[in-house]
Design an enzyme around this catalytic site. Sequence first.
Site, mmCIF file in Angstrom:
data_model
loop_
_atom_site.group_PDB
_atom_site.id
_atom_site.type_symbol
_atom_site.label_atom_id
_atom_site.label_comp_id
_atom_site.label_asym_id
_atom_site.label_seq_id
_atom_site.Cartn_x
_atom_site.Cartn_y
_atom_site.Cartn_z
ATOM 1 N N GLN B 124 0.833 -1.208 0.000
ATOM 2 C CA GLN B 124 0.000 0.000 0.000
ATOM 3 C C GLN B 124 0.862 1.251 0.000
ATOM 4 O OE1 GLN B 124 -3.573 0.586 2.722
ATOM 5 N NE2 GLN B 124 -2.144 1.969 3.717
ATOM 6 N N GLY B 125 0.560 2.197 -0.845
ATOM 7 C CA GLY B 125 1.281 3.473 -0.867
ATOM 8 C C GLY B 125 0.345 4.613 -0.535
ATOM 9 N N SER B 127 0.467 6.640 3.090
ATOM 10 C CA SER B 127 1.148 7.638 3.926
ATOM 11 C C SER B 127 2.371 8.213 3.233
ATOM 12 C CB SER B 127 1.599 7.015 5.245
ATOM 13 O OG SER B 127 0.507 6.578 5.992
ATOM 14 N N SER B 159 4.295 -1.775 4.024
ATOM 15 C CA SER B 159 4.648 -3.157 4.394
ATOM 16 C C SER B 159 4.937 -3.939 3.126
ATOM 17 C CB SER B 159 3.480 -3.840 5.102
ATOM 18 O OG SER B 159 3.089 -3.097 6.212
ATOM 19 N N GLU B 242 -13.476 -1.865 8.487
ATOM 20 C CA GLU B 242 -12.584 -2.630 9.345
ATOM 21 C C GLU B 242 -13.208 -3.965 9.735
ATOM 22 O OE1 GLU B 242 -10.190 -0.588 12.097
ATOM 23 O OE2 GLU B 242 -10.898 1.363 11.447
ATOM 24 N N GLU B 368 -5.311 9.112 18.838
ATOM 25 C CA GLU B 368 -5.814 10.499 18.865
ATOM 26 C C GLU B 368 -6.898 10.670 17.790
ATOM 27 O OE1 GLU B 368 -2.603 9.697 18.959
ATOM 28 O OE2 GLU B 368 -1.915 10.508 20.874
#
Lengths: 388, 388, 371, 371
Positions: B124-125, B127, B159, B242, B368
């Site tokens: 996955q790209g 962030s 990852s 999720e 957060e």
Amino acid sequence: MDLKFSAAEEAYRLRCREWIAANAHHAAAVAKAADPVQAARDWQRRLWEAGYVGLAWPKAYGGQDATLTQQVIVSEEMARAKLPPLINTIGLSILGPTLVLHGTEAQRRRFLPRILSGEELWCQGFSEPGAGSDLASLTTRAVLEGDDFVVTGQKLWTSLGPIADWCFLLVRTDPSAPKREGISYLLCRMDTPGISVRPLRNAGGGVHFSEVFFDSVRIPREHLVGELHGGWKIARSTLDHERSGLSGVISLEGSLERLWRQAAAGGEIADAVARQQAAQYWIELEGLRYLGFRALSDQLAGRQPGASASVGKLFAAKLRQKIARAALDNAGPYACLTKKSPHVVGKGRLVAGYFDSLGYSIGGGTSEIMHNVIAERVLGLPRSSGEA
Amino acid sequence: MDLKFSAAEEAYRLRCREWIAANAHHAAAVAKAADPVQAARDWQRRLWEAGYVGLAWPKAYGGQDATLTQQVIVSEEMARAKLPPLINTIGLSILGPTLVLHGTEAQRRRFLPRILSGEELWCQGFSEPGAGSDLASLTTRAVLEGDDFVVTGQKLWTSLGPIADWCFLLVRTDPSAPKREGISYLLCRMDTPGISVRPLRNAGGGVHFSEVFFDSVRIPREHLVGELHGGWKIARSTLDHERSGLSGVISLEGSLERLWRQAAAGGEIADAVARQQAAQYWIELEGLRYLGFRALSDQLAGRQPGASASVGKLFAAKLRQKIARAALDNAGPYACLTKKSPHVVGKGRLVAGYFDSLGYSIGGGTSEIMHNVIAERVLGLPRSSGEA
Amino acid sequence: MDFELGEELVALRDIARDLLAQRWKAESARRALDAPPSRMPGELWAELAEMGWFGAGCSEAGGGSGLGVIAAALLAEEAGRALLPGAMTSTLAGAVALDRNGGAALKAELLPQIIAGSLPVTLAVEEPNGTWGPDSVEVAAQAGAGGLKLSGRKIFVADGSSAGLFLVAARVGDDVRLLPVEAGAGGVEVVPMQRIDAQDIVELRLDGVQVGVERMLPDAGAAHDAYAVWTVLVAADLLGSAGAALAMTTAYAKERVQFGRPIGSFQAVSHRLADVQVNVEIGRSLLYAACLALDERRGDAGALVAAAKAFIGETAVDAAEAAVQLHGGIGYTWELDVHLHLRRARANAVTAGDAGWHRETVARHMAHCYA
Amino acid sequence: MDFELGEELVALRDIARDLLAQRWKAESARRALDAPPSRMPGELWAELAEMGWFGAGCSEAGGGSGLGVIAAALLAEEAGRALLPGAMTSTLAGAVALDRNGGAALKAELLPQIIAGSLPVTLAVEEPNGTWGPDSVEVAAQAGAGGLKLSGRKIFVADGSSAGLFLVAARVGDDVRLLPVEAGAGGVEVVPMQRIDAQDIVELRLDGVQVGVERMLPDAGAAHDAYAVWTVLVAADLLGSAGAALAMTTAYAKERVQFGRPIGSFQAVSHRLADVQVNVEIGRSLLYAACLALDERRGDAGALVAAAKAFIGETAVDAAEAAVQLHGGIGYTWELDVHLHLRRARANAVTAGDAGWHRETVARHMAHCYA
């Protein structure tokens, strides 16, 4: 680095202690008096005449010009002897220092000695229904008409409202200015026409605070403190001027000792959870004590204690709540009975102490505001769109 | 209201368990293989061929069209048997559902079966160094030149970077649009010229994530998912998608049991502090388990589970950290030795588990941000100038 | 599998919430502080009976709803939310205890009266020995010619001054059993205990009270089972209180403006409330699990009941404390309802076992599981 | 009264902070993780000796600064902040132990060497029995013709592979005493233990090691006193680590922008850091109090040392965990220094007693006070 008192200081402490012992029956009489307010005034005058009120204040205005260490000694001895608190505490701790710094000479001579003697009791009119943590958003208006300010609005959380002789208050004198720049600081007799006081019952059932309503109340211009529209900075300067907190430590010491004795059998606490918890509170209390000594040392050396007062206030409020909660928890269902119940433990003091403890993270600046102050003034973090 | 499985479901569970038992030696071989990546691919293919991968996916694309309950059964049985995780988990959990919802028919037929079989591994790209919690501020640019997107930028926290065959990524295709409206969702072969991968060493010393650099990388337009500039909503739809978290409960069960056994002598924990703590974790773990059952029941009944996934993620991360911390604390100084030390307890697993646990409140949305989501979407509180 | 509330349960909950919001105002709970105890008005009691609520947790055979313990728990939750006097919850617990564990004759005699609202009932378990639960019972029934004879003191008996029937836990031989004792029976004295939330908690003094052996609940586990049901209902009451405290604080945080913004936009406020919300959701999950385990009489029911009570008790106190803090000074005044929930949460958190005591039950369960 | 650092102490601290920041980079601490243990370079060791630091905690009569234990603590704090190898702190503790409790001849022989940097020293107290401190010592010295004979194992001995001298706690008769053992003496073997922060922690195996009776530290309380001094220095190291973690996270929170604002303007971040700051200030107050109490040999010194270690240990771990969380993913990488402080804080928090163990000491003190 040392924590020793000099021989002269120790002698001073001894004299203070002796005086307290000799006057203990007067102190004890306060709580039982038929007119407890008058008795508390009499007690304050007695203390003042003996030289134990206004230690830091200039002699010219009825003070003692005493050293900071002497102040600490007196407050320690008074706390330790569980003497009744001084009734004019708000005038002594907030208005007095304000007038010394910002009052006119006439104001100082007129007001300061009567604060010390207890002749004139003071209450504070700062907070309003819409201005709590955000005090600067207050809306009570004062318009100058001739030589009088005419004040209309509502103040909240006023201690001593029904018995005070005078009130110091913040009012908005320039509604068009930025909110911190249109506020003035006034002094007002509580018997001025247009003032009414409504006592507020608190969660515990008692009455401590009042609402004070101002309806076209006329205040002579000579009772303005400092510059017109300059009241915010004046109020701020004494909000920051907090005590070292060492007398708070002594009251927490009492709570912790009671917690220990409540849980201990034969001197030891057998339950590991309660024992570890009590030990943690002792550690935190010692931390608070020595933080207080560090702040005091800074003041003695003329260094700015910075925001350490916020650190102490935040930590002390939390610790007081933890100890109060633990005392309640340890007593189980017996603690949740009213003081009238034949089964109650500790005469209902555990619940009262718990309710009381919850106010410590609200009054005098909430813990949320204290966090902001530490983050912004100590750590230099950017403002969180709120302010300290 | 009941938690019982039907007879058919119980039979399905039994068959699954039997299959796992019969194939346990293949699972065990994965960790010991000379080429662990190939072994993990082989293991995934074996599972898929047996019908235990892609249970929720349509049969047309290699899936099983299985019920949600069957999915739960399989994930429970796999976790309980401590089978190795599926290597193509990112493709399975994130890209697959995205393509089912938003891909073209051609994309689905091309990619989905190979995700399931493990033939094509995905990374996955999303962030970037400047876009973490604030993912929408990503700056990797894609410019359409003819039939190709030309991509330049840097991705972080990828990852499987060094071993993946393909990458799905978010890129900025319209820099002049509001930040959420100029993002597109692309698929890219990892052997395309201009891509370089730099593994990142983590705090524990191992390597899990990579940085991926894109230098004028050409991606055919047919590998755009959904609308041009419409990538943000697509990505968001699977971020919200999720899992019920029930398989996380099973891994926490193992940690808690180890914590208990480590502290217990003769079955009981003598130390009251450690015993009460372990009991509290059991309580919280059961709470998490039944929260998962509630979420699953909502899904089964076709009700939106709402932000309950955020509640579960936040609570599970904290619980995992508490258990990991307690395991470390209980082992005292022995836990703070490396796995090479002759004195270490638990082969260094306690420290590894602790380091690992700290990542759970960061990856996949920080705690957060989870707090923001709950405050805003569940409680309806106003935005805190940040966003979920 | 379905682990959410079915339609009937949702309807029951919604009706209860609406009805109690109309019939019982927080103002009444506040007034009761000055004139304790807080008592259910007769008309309201009759209305609840008419709705069939007192049989909510009972089987259909017993004249109840057949919806399980969860139905009683949902009503108890609404009682907590509405700050209702406790008598409904005590009666729910007593009805379920009889329905689950009573002998056929006793059930036939008492359940219809209870469900009809003419016989309020409560459990009497705790004694002045500093702990909780049937295992700590010392009061022993003496067998004699006229049946069993009971003498001793029970404390923290909920809703004792309005109860018509006490289910008294007492030692009979080696076991702790439940014995029905009428409020008007000879040798029964009820003394108010004065709790901080003005709930009707009493000391029950028994002096040679006679109970027929045949009226004793036949199941040796009846006292433990009844105590578990009562515990789960107290947990439900606490969950309702937590929900109410959270709701009123959330509403206040949306309205109250300081520094030009609603205070709910400050993370110091919003994240604190989010934590309460998380705990309420986890607590609710535990409550449902405990109810289901009781219905199914599962082996882990005791541990799940303990888990629910421990967790929800701490959640409710925390929710009320957060409400005080986030309302600021105003939350500390008599006029606001915040302190009513703080009082109720504090008192109920140590009713039917505090969190530490329940965690010990959980620890025993863990020792058993990991043996 | 003056309970803040005097000018000399402030100067010592400032010089130490500047010098260590120049001479020892976090990069070295990171590299040591791949090639443990972390060791002080010879030139740096010589420079520290030249600055007179190894005598910082010693009396003027002993050749030291005469500034009290606080001076050694300030250096240990800077060592923690700078992630310096532990050898300086161990040697400071050993020097103070000898200065406070050594016999005249032993002091005259050893202190000049230690202060000059030619004899690194450390304490050897803990044994493989799962607890801490002199009271748990089982190794017993056998009296014989050649003096005392020591056999047994000491573990978690700090900086053992570079120490020239071990002060070994052992039972002599009914007391636990301190015995000086040279690293090169017959029967001494040093085995590395491999700590997660790469500090030089060893197992010390003693097999019939001979020690002259006259070299034993004469004071029966020497082992306890030395252990207290060492404990307070470990606490100081932890305080430095906490300060460093707080400072790097505060700096990051000012710089890192998300959602168009520095993350430090979000209260979820700023209030978390404020809490760390509060704990650091309370911890610092406890550290100074403990040092002063040791200097004045006050009766509450043991309790204050325990208080400082318990509180600061938990503060340092919390500060490092906050640093990981608030840095987000990047704080979890090898290249950032965050994990170096997490490793050191975690390891030192359970060195010289963990928080729970120290709280037991405090509880004994309370029982004594309230008796």
